[in-house]
Scaffold this active site. Structure first.
Site, PDB file in Angstrom:
ATOM      1  N   LYS A  51       0.698  -1.260  -0.012  1.00 37.89           N
ATOM      2  CA  LYS A  51       0.168  -0.058   0.011  1.00 37.89           C
ATOM      3  C   LYS A  51       0.804   1.187   0.018  1.00 37.89           C
ATOM      4  CE  LYS A  51      -4.049   1.710   2.358  1.00 37.89           C
ATOM      5  NZ  LYS A  51      -4.691   1.365   3.610  1.00 37.89           N
ATOM      6  N   SER A  58       3.327  -2.671   9.438  1.00 37.21           N
ATOM      7  CA  SER A  58       3.461  -2.870  10.924  1.00 37.21           C
ATOM      8  C   SER A  58       4.738  -3.441  11.471  1.00 37.21           C
ATOM      9  CB  SER A  58       2.432  -3.552  11.405  1.00 37.21           C
ATOM     10  OG  SER A  58       1.045  -2.906  11.296  1.00 37.21           O
ATOM     11  N   GLN A  63       8.526  -3.539  18.600  1.00 38.10           N
ATOM     12  CA  GLN A  63       9.773  -3.236  19.433  1.00 38.10           C
ATOM     13  C   GLN A  63      10.001  -4.482  20.145  1.00 38.10           C
ATOM     14  OE1 GLN A  63       8.145  -0.141  22.064  1.00 38.10           O
ATOM     15  NE2 GLN A  63       8.757   1.498  20.531  1.00 38.10           N
ATOM     16  N   GLU A 130       8.990 -11.932  28.163  1.00 37.46           N
ATOM     17  CA  GLU A 130       8.126 -10.805  28.153  1.00 37.46           C
ATOM     18  C   GLU A 130       6.856 -11.295  28.831  1.00 37.46           C
ATOM     19  OE1 GLU A 130       7.583  -9.141  24.079  1.00 37.46           O
ATOM     20  OE2 GLU A 130       9.591  -8.696  23.799  1.00 37.46           O
ATOM     21  N   ASP A 230      -7.642  -3.509   5.356  1.00 36.96           N
ATOM     22  CA  ASP A 230      -8.127  -3.471   4.028  1.00 36.96           C
ATOM     23  C   ASP A 230      -8.432  -5.155   3.580  1.00 36.96           C
ATOM     24  OD1 ASP A 230      -7.817  -0.921   3.510  1.00 36.96           O
ATOM     25  OD2 ASP A 230      -5.645  -1.279   3.291  1.00 36.96           O
ATOM     26  N   HIS A 251      -2.920  -2.619  23.788  1.00 33.68           N
ATOM     27  CA  HIS A 251      -1.565  -2.520  24.266  1.00 33.68           C
ATOM     28  C   HIS A 251      -1.457  -1.746  25.534  1.00 33.68           C
ATOM     29  CE1 HIS A 251       2.790  -2.669  25.214  1.00 33.68           C
ATOM     30  NE2 HIS A 251       2.899  -3.604  24.185  1.00 33.68           N
ATOM     31  N   ARG A 300      -1.118  -9.387  28.484  1.00 35.13           N
ATOM     32  CA  ARG A 300      -1.611  -7.995  28.061  1.00 35.13           C
ATOM     33  C   ARG A 300      -2.953  -7.607  28.168  1.00 35.13           C
ATOM     34  NH1 ARG A 300       1.367  -7.291  22.346  1.00 35.13           N
ATOM     35  NH2 ARG A 300       3.589  -7.234  23.072  1.00 35.13           N
ATOM     36  N   HIS A 361      -3.992  -2.186  19.410  1.00 36.58           N
ATOM     37  CA  HIS A 361      -2.421  -2.592  19.045  1.00 36.58           C
ATOM     38  C   HIS A 361      -2.660  -3.787  18.049  1.00 36.58           C
ATOM     39  CE1 HIS A 361       1.604  -3.370  19.486  1.00 36.58           C
ATOM     40  NE2 HIS A 361       1.435  -4.721  20.081  1.00 36.58           N
ATOM     41  N   ARG A 396      -3.200 -12.493  22.326  1.00 30.18           N
ATOM     42  CA  ARG A 396      -2.102 -12.600  21.661  1.00 30.18           C
ATOM     43  C   ARG A 396      -0.881 -13.157  22.647  1.00 30.18           C
ATOM     44  NH1 ARG A 396       2.231  -9.793  19.545  1.00 30.18           N
ATOM     45  NH2 ARG A 396       1.197  -7.864  19.909  1.00 30.18           N
ATOM     46  N   LEU A 402       5.478 -12.119  15.168  1.00 30.80           N
ATOM     47  CA  LEU A 402       6.440 -12.324  14.076  1.00 30.80           C
ATOM     48  C   LEU A 402       6.591 -13.509  13.898  1.00 30.80           C
ATOM     49  CD1 LEU A 402       8.556  -9.161  15.127  1.00 30.80           C
ATOM     50  CD2 LEU A 402       7.211  -9.249  13.488  1.00 30.80           C
TER      51      LEU A 402
END
Length: 817
Positions: A51, A58, A63, A130, A230, A251, A300, A361, A396, A402
């Site tokens: 696009k 993203s 991070q 994390e 989209d 987030h 989260r 997020h 998630r 990723l």
């Protein structure tokens, strides 16, 4: 219900290009598909459309890192356990197992493409932790710049592969399908000048959506401006099922930039808490210790909810993250990007508290796919945030996104090689339309207020009305990027709001203030939505059960943990065959996705040649299945059991629908279903053209004669229900004309006329005069169906549709490979 266009209004394509595969999106998922496909196919050609520029999605903003089992003391089982726990009961365990077992090798291939991750003094990968992880298993790059490094490496690798062509500044508009319903390309608009500008078409044998998320549907988000949903909107318009769109992750720690700040907001990575930062309120009090066993490292959704609760309690519009104890050196080495962003906004985290608040997020739901990335539309695949693979469930786990993009992108590439196909001729008669781009701000504002972290029946109803109002405009809307994006946002916002309204519980990242408890007895299930030909959202086959689990139960009945002894004894293990699933009689087919699930569970390849709801003729091939002969014959009966039964229901329903065609009445089912199969059987009724009545005893009140006796009268029964459940639909069953007026006086929404004759039905319709909906039930046959419908009743309730419809004769014909 709000209606949506099935196609975006756009000029006819002015140019056409072809490729083996077209990939929509250029983040980790899209570029991995392209690179892996060209690695596996020496002659393969891939066209990537993005696009903006290649690096604008993203991925570059991630991070956090990539979670993978690389420590010898860690195990895939532990990674799986952490993921399932975060997913709040809705993860597909098999999908998670694929993720955690194939993830390490996929990560290593990413490093072979040039991605460089942080290492210690001995050259070993630095593994961190994390929220939600109980082991150190997260790899990072540049401290807090993992996404940027991954994007850089993939872009460079793609640039060195001449068989990957890229078209930048290209907004994908709609899927092209051939007459058989197979994806054969996309239309897109290129924002630029040259040979390929304006609206064009890409013809391809398969389409892969890797277009990212939909965070821009909210006023404040961590997503870039290109994330306008989209891909999900395109898939919905194409007829694909979307799953669990209500699970949007907010987030918990997004840099608070002041009252009224909108658009993309800077993210303060969860890794900051992973390194020891803590959350405090304006008084400096820590508030996570008593909320969850992991305190500030809780999943989260738990942290976001705790922040929102503390903000509500204190009247504040943000809280703080305290990482002052890190010191300047740690900030500069571990979190240089976050440090720079904070300082750019006048905050020095080395010496000051960081103001934070939740913002939209990540979307855990999206285009429903199987373990090979295939959507419910043949030839259309999805991976990355646009997809719902089953990995994330209701919430998630950090740094799994990723990894998911890597693993399922590689699986898609492998499947594309196995089922290579030339593009067919486009066939499209869908109604089009557009939303006025001036409505975009209103959509975002209403979504943030009523469908954000805090939701309720009232707030979602308000959002729904606002979205319906947004369909109206006093001017003709011109086709352009702004109107196409606004239409996509409106489409995903509407679907999200509908799904959030349906799920009357709190689970994972979906928090209903009016239903604060998790309800596994009713809601341990997915919500699948599709768009009808009229542009209305409808619940798909998985609305009330887990098909994978149902198939597993059926296979346990057949195999009991053993094997098909006849096939094992008579067929060599390496023998392969092709089989056709063939209709032996004319009818309406239903249950093809379920049969496909049975076959794919055994590793077989399935090509769907018909769609549920199609009228088929004797001899038509519905599915073609390829693979090991033993597996084919082992799965045959289980698949056919589902398919013949559900197709029989759809066929019988279609007979009733035809019998009353043109009268205005509709055929609907009852609760006379086989235990465990209700949702599928009711889905089959929809495939046949009928509509569903109650799913169970919980979604509407139906007062019958025994309730009247027990309550002491119809008025007493009605008032008791209204007092206890003020918002629920109330239906009352009557068997005499004189019972109708008292029921109407109480305000019944629907009256069920039990065993009324045709003249009595006509009298009842005249008496009610539209003050309530009317259903005829009992004693109905096809011979009298039209006469009953012509009385003016709204529904004919036919229990025989589900409890006694004859199976449709369907067989599996084996042929050599």
């Amino acid at each position: 219900m709000t209606t949506m266009p099935r196609k975006l209004t756009a000029p006819s394509p002015g140019w056409t290009v072809t490729a083996d595969v077209v990939v929509v999106g250029s983040g980790i998922a899209g570029l991995t598909v392209a690179l892996r496909y060209t690695e596996l196919s020496p002659e393969g050609r891939v066209l990537v459309v993005t696009k903006d520029v290649l690096s604008a999605g993203s991925t570059q903003w991630a991070q956090g890192g990539i979670a993978a089992v690389l420590d010898p003391e860690d195990t895939p089982a532990e990674h799986l356990k952490d993921t399932l726990l975060a997913g709040a009961g809705l993860c597909d365990e098999e999908a998670v197992r694929v993720l955690v077992t194939e993830g390490p090798d996929a990560l290593k291939r990413l490093m072979e493409h040039g991605a460089r991750f942080d290492r210690d003094a001995d050259g070993e990968l630095q593994l961190t932790r994390e929220g939600g992880h109980r082991r150190n298993r997260i790899v990072h790059a540049g401290g807090d710049a993992t996404g940027a490094e991954v994007q850089r490496a993939l872009i460079e690798a793609a640039a060195h592969e001449p068989r990957i062509e890229v078209i930048e500044h290209a907004l994908a508009l709609d899927l092209l399908k051939d007459a058989a319903g197979h994806a054969c390309g996309v239309t897109l608009h290129v924002m630029g000048e040259g040979a390929r500008d304006g609206v064009g078409a890409v013809r391809a044998g398969a389409v892969v959506l890797a277009s990212g998320g939909m965070g821009q549907v909210y006023a404040a988000t961590t997503n870039p401006v290109v994330s306008t949903g989209d891909g999900v909107a395109l898939a919905l318009r194409a007829g694909a099922a979307i799953r669990d769109l209500e699970f949007v992750q907010f987030h918990p720690t997004v840099l608070w930039l002041g009252e009224g700040s909108t658009g993309q907001q800077p993210l303060v990575s969860e890794a900051v808490r992973g390194e020891g930062a803590v959350l405090v309120d304006a008084a400096g009090e820590r508030f996570m210790a008593g909320v969850h066993e992991l305190a500030d490292l809780a999943p989260r959704d738990v942290v976001a909810k705790a922040i929102m609760r503390r903000m509500a309690e204190t009247g504040a519009d943000h809280v703080y993250l305290d990482a002052r104890h890190f010191g300047a050196r740690k900030w500069q080495v571990r979190f240089p990007t976050i440090l720079a962003v904070c300082r750019d906004h006048g905050i020095d985290p080395v010496t000051e508290l960081i103001p934070v608040a939740p913002a939209a997020h990540y979307a855990s739901g999206g285009v429903r796919t199987d373990l090979k990335g295939r959507s419910t539309v043949p030839g259309l695949y999805a991976c990355g945030e646009v997809a719902c693979t089953g990995v994330h469930g209701a919430n998630r786990l950090a740094s799994n996104s990723l990894l998911e993009g890597l693993v399922f992108a590689e699986r898609i590439a492998s499947d594309l090689i196995a089922v290579r196909r030339s593009p067919g001729n486009p066939h499209d008669h869908r109604p089009d339309g557009l939303i006025d781009p001036r409505a975009r701000g209103r959509i975002q504002a209403f979504m943030s207020r009523g469908a954000g972290v805090l939701r309720s029946r009232e707030s979602l109803a308000t959002v729904g009305r606002a979205l319906a109002d947004a369909r109206w405009t006093p001017i003709a809307v011109e086709p352009c990027t702004e109107s196409w994006e606004a239409t996509n946002l409106h489409t995903v916002a509407t679907a999200l709001t509908v799904a959030a309204g349906l799920r009357e519980e709190t689970r994972g990242s979906h928090w209903r203030e009016d239903h604060p408890d998790r309800r596994d007895d009713q809601w341990l299930r997915h919500i699948d939505l599709t768009l009808t030909e009229k542009g209305e959202l409808a619940m798909e086959s998985a609305d009330a059960l887990d098909i994978e689990n149902l198939v597993a139960i059926a296979l346990r009945e057949d195999l009991a943990g053993g094997e098909d002894v006849t096939s094992a004894a008579t067929i060599p293990p390496d023998q392969e065959s092709v089989a056709d699933v063939v209709a032996r009689r004319d009818g309406v087919v239903a249950g093809l996705p379920v049969a496909e699930t049975v076959f794919t569970r055994a590793g077989l390849q399935v090509e769907r040649l018909a769609r549920d709801g199609d009228e088929v003729r004797k001899g038509d091939v519905l599915l073609t299945v390829r693979g090991q002969t033993r597996a084919l014959l082992t799965m045959e009966r289980t698949a056919l059991n589902f398919l013949t039964h559900l197709s029989g229901i759809a066929t019988q329903t279609r007979l009733w629908v035809r019998a009353i065609d043109g009268t205005g009445a509709r055929v609907r089912d009852s609760r006379k279903t086989i235990p465990g199969l209700r949702a599928l059987e009711k889905y089959a009724v929809r495939c046949g053209g009928g509509v569903n009545h109650r799913m169970g005893l919980y979604d509407a009140a139906l007062i019958k004669d025994n309730h009247v006796v027990a309550a002491g009268g119809v008025a007493e029964a009605f008032r008791a229900v209204r007092t206890t459940y003020p918002d629920i639909t109330i239906e009352v069953e009557v068997d005499r004309i004189d019972q109708i007026e008292p029921v109407l006086a109480e305000g019944a929404d629907e009256i069920l006329l039990d065993n009324f004759t045709v003249p009595q039905l006509a009298e009842a319709v005249k008496l009610v005069g539209g003050r309530a909906r009317l259903e005829s039930s009992g004693g109905l046959t096809l011979d009298v169906a039209r006469a009953v419908a012509e009385t003016g009743v709204d529904y004919l309730s036919v229990g025989a549709l589900t409890h006694s419809a004859p199976a449709l004769d369907i067989a599996l014909d084996l042929r050599s490979a």
